[in-house]
Scaffold this active site. Sequence first.
Site, PDB file in Angstrom:
ATOM      1  N   SER A 145      41.978  90.822  25.708  1.00 13.39           N
ATOM      2  CA  SER A 145      41.736  89.822  24.663  1.00 13.39           C
ATOM      3  C   SER A 145      41.305  89.603  24.766  1.00 13.39           C
ATOM      4  O   SER A 145      39.646  89.839  25.128  1.00 13.39           O
ATOM      5  CB  SER A 145      42.800  89.064  25.418  1.00 13.39           C
ATOM      6  OG  SER A 145      42.048  87.873  24.384  1.00 13.39           O
ATOM      7  N   TYR A 158      45.688  81.855  29.861  1.00 13.56           N
ATOM      8  CA  TYR A 158      45.975  83.552  29.446  1.00 13.56           C
ATOM      9  C   TYR A 158      43.903  83.549  29.223  1.00 13.56           C
ATOM     10  O   TYR A 158      44.051  85.538  30.090  1.00 13.56           O
ATOM     11  CB  TYR A 158      46.072  82.980  27.867  1.00 13.56           C
ATOM     12  CG  TYR A 158      46.754  84.666  26.922  1.00 13.56           C
ATOM     13  CD1 TYR A 158      47.575  85.418  26.991  1.00 13.56           C
ATOM     14  CD2 TYR A 158      45.698  84.861  25.937  1.00 13.56           C
ATOM     15  CE1 TYR A 158      48.256  86.975  26.369  1.00 13.56           C
ATOM     16  CE2 TYR A 158      45.370  85.975  25.397  1.00 13.56           C
ATOM     17  CZ  TYR A 158      46.307  86.382  26.103  1.00 13.56           C
ATOM     18  OH  TYR A 158      46.666  88.349  25.156  1.00 13.56           O
TER      19      TYR A 158
HETATM   20  P1  NAP Z   1      54.887  91.096  22.436  1.00 15.20           P
HETATM   21  O1  NAP Z   1      55.610  91.550  20.827  1.00 15.20           O
HETATM   22  O2  NAP Z   1      54.988  89.773  22.878  1.00 15.20           O
HETATM   23  O3  NAP Z   1      55.282  91.925  23.303  1.00 15.20           O
HETATM   24  C1  NAP Z   1      54.517  92.020  25.303  1.00 15.20           C
HETATM   25  C2  NAP Z   1      56.174  92.383  25.854  1.00 15.20           C
HETATM   26  O4  NAP Z   1      55.961  92.435  27.138  1.00 15.20           O
HETATM   27  C3  NAP Z   1      56.991  92.507  25.585  1.00 15.20           C
HETATM   28  O5  NAP Z   1      58.232  93.806  25.022  1.00 15.20           O
HETATM   29  C4  NAP Z   1      57.966  91.534  26.086  1.00 15.20           C
HETATM   30  O6  NAP Z   1      59.209  91.528  26.424  1.00 15.20           O
HETATM   31  C5  NAP Z   1      56.850  91.989  27.804  1.00 15.20           C
HETATM   32  N1  NAP Z   1      57.378  91.610  29.288  1.00 15.20           N
HETATM   33  C6  NAP Z   1      56.714  90.538  28.750  1.00 15.20           C
HETATM   34  N2  NAP Z   1      56.637  89.870  30.715  1.00 15.20           N
HETATM   35  C7  NAP Z   1      57.550  91.298  30.685  1.00 15.20           C
HETATM   36  C8  NAP Z   1      57.802  91.982  32.051  1.00 15.20           C
HETATM   37  N3  NAP Z   1      57.762  90.283  33.611  1.00 15.20           N
HETATM   38  N4  NAP Z   1      58.395  92.863  32.192  1.00 15.20           N
HETATM   39  C9  NAP Z   1      58.740  93.725  31.611  1.00 15.20           C
HETATM   40  N5  NAP Z   1      58.204  93.500  30.325  1.00 15.20           N
HETATM   41  C10 NAP Z   1      57.416  92.131  30.279  1.00 15.20           C
HETATM   42  O7  NAP Z   1      53.105  91.016  22.836  1.00 15.20           O
HETATM   43  P2  NAP Z   1      51.437  91.998  21.917  1.00 15.20           P
HETATM   44  O8  NAP Z   1      51.327  91.443  21.141  1.00 15.20           O
HETATM   45  O9  NAP Z   1      52.776  93.099  20.859  1.00 15.20           O
HETATM   46  O10 NAP Z   1      50.594  92.332  22.633  1.00 15.20           O
HETATM   47  C11 NAP Z   1      51.277  92.830  24.056  1.00 15.20           C
HETATM   48  C12 NAP Z   1      49.797  93.343  24.798  1.00 15.20           C
HETATM   49  O11 NAP Z   1      48.769  92.835  24.452  1.00 15.20           O
HETATM   50  C13 NAP Z   1      49.828  91.668  25.985  1.00 15.20           C
HETATM   51  O12 NAP Z   1      48.886  91.768  26.852  1.00 15.20           O
HETATM   52  C14 NAP Z   1      49.055  90.317  24.565  1.00 15.20           C
HETATM   53  O13 NAP Z   1      49.008  89.914  25.517  1.00 15.20           O
HETATM   54  C15 NAP Z   1      48.110  91.947  24.523  1.00 15.20           C
HETATM   55  N6  NAP Z   1      46.945  90.807  22.992  1.00 15.20           N
HETATM   56  C16 NAP Z   1      48.456  90.330  22.159  1.00 15.20           C
HETATM   57  C17 NAP Z   1      46.761  90.074  20.932  1.00 15.20           C
HETATM   58  C18 NAP Z   1      47.816  89.980  19.239  1.00 15.20           C
HETATM   59  O14 NAP Z   1      47.516  89.531  19.264  1.00 15.20           O
HETATM   60  N7  NAP Z   1      48.941  90.014  19.016  1.00 15.20           N
HETATM   61  C19 NAP Z   1      45.729  89.866  21.012  1.00 15.20           C
HETATM   62  C20 NAP Z   1      45.155  90.306  22.265  1.00 15.20           C
HETATM   63  C21 NAP Z   1      45.949  91.010  23.445  1.00 15.20           C
HETATM   64  P3  NAP Z   1      60.007  90.215  25.662  1.00 15.20           P
HETATM   65  O15 NAP Z   1      59.510  90.802  24.767  1.00 15.20           O
HETATM   66  O16 NAP Z   1      61.498  90.935  26.765  1.00 15.20           O
HETATM   67  O17 NAP Z   1      59.611  89.728  26.597  1.00 15.20           O
HETATM   68  C1  GCO Z   2      45.546  83.055  20.850  1.00 15.83           C
HETATM   69  C2  GCO Z   2      46.526  84.641  20.373  1.00 15.83           C
HETATM   70  C3  GCO Z   2      45.766  85.042  21.525  1.00 15.83           C
HETATM   71  C4  GCO Z   2      45.686  86.520  21.429  1.00 15.83           C
HETATM   72  C5  GCO Z   2      44.782  87.614  21.563  1.00 15.83           C
HETATM   73  C6  GCO Z   2      43.244  87.250  20.849  1.00 15.83           C
HETATM   74  O1  GCO Z   2      46.050  81.687  21.094  1.00 15.83           O
HETATM   75  O2  GCO Z   2      44.263  82.564  20.326  1.00 15.83           O
HETATM   76  O3  GCO Z   2      47.378  84.663  21.134  1.00 15.83           O
HETATM   77  O4  GCO Z   2      44.781  84.516  22.102  1.00 15.83           O
HETATM   78  O5  GCO Z   2      46.828  86.789  21.535  1.00 15.83           O
HETATM   79  O6  GCO Z   2      45.006  87.635  22.750  1.00 15.83           O
HETATM   80  O7  GCO Z   2      42.482  88.531  21.404  1.00 15.83           O
END
Ligand code: NAP
Ligand code: GCO
Length: 265
Positions: A145, A158
Amino acid sequence: MTNQFSLEGKVALVTGAVYGIGFAIAKAFHAAGARIVYCANTDEALEMGAANYKEAGIDAKGYFCDVTDEPGVKAMIADIEKNMGGVDILVNNAGIIKRIPMHEMAAEEFRKVVDIDLVAPFICAKAVIPGMIKKGHGKIINICSMMSELGRETVSAYAAAKGGLKMLTRNICSEYGEHNIQCNGIGPGYIATPQTAPLREIQPDGSRHPFDQFIIAKTPAGRWGTPEDLMGPAVFLASDASNFVNGHVLYVDGGILAYIGKQPQ
Ligand code: NAP
Ligand code: GCO
């Protein structure tokens, strides 16, 4: 050259890949030739995953598995080994965030975030590494992240977990590089998914959320990322094209980490 990016004959496990970033990465792996395995920790999510993959025309195998449950993860990996020949590519994608001011956050809430975002990638990597050593190759991609590098209000757990995940990435590289296992991270910038939906909510007066405006100004690309922006980087890190790239975090952030920010007008 094209062959270097092929995932033909590979089995890829992407945790939590029901929608959002994980689902986009799984679709990219499928397009590059891999067989896809995903997992979810609720029946509803597993059903949603089945519907999403069917609609995308992908024959993916879904497991009911909470990634924090070590015996459950081990059983899933054993089943993949028995029926599909083992995991060649692991993407630790499942994750959660809690946005709570640190002085109001219960230790239990902090632990929950660290458990899913940091301990679970350890559990999943630990479960696939022996099989990868036997095969003589393996790719582990940890979804990090911006918070692996930067802090901000309300995301202490986080940031601690994702910072830790960056170091776990380097340590897996250090410990298993000699077995031809590459462990790298992808650090997505701000990506439009359900996880970030609260930060993009339209305000009662119809204006954009202040955080939404802040992110647009903070991103040289001038927009939020999409899950599709992560497809190419993920295929690169899963394929032979990255065989000498190890312990690296590839930030896919539209330039956020390079930018001091727009000067006030
Ligand atoms: P998301 O839409 O919330 O998807 C995360 C997935 O993980 C969901 O399908 C969730 O299932 C599943 N999950 C959560 N806890 C779990 C567990 N204990 N066992 C199995 N599955 C589980 O998140 P996303 O935005 O696509 O993010 C995916 C990854 O990228 C995460 O690690 C997040 O921190 C990272 N990330 C996201 C962003 C962003 O801007 N979106 C940026 C940087 C990093 P449920 O829906 O059933 O809870
Ligand atoms: C926040 C965001 C994040 C992003 C992401 C950034 O509240 O600042 O949710 O931390 O999802 O991980 O890379």
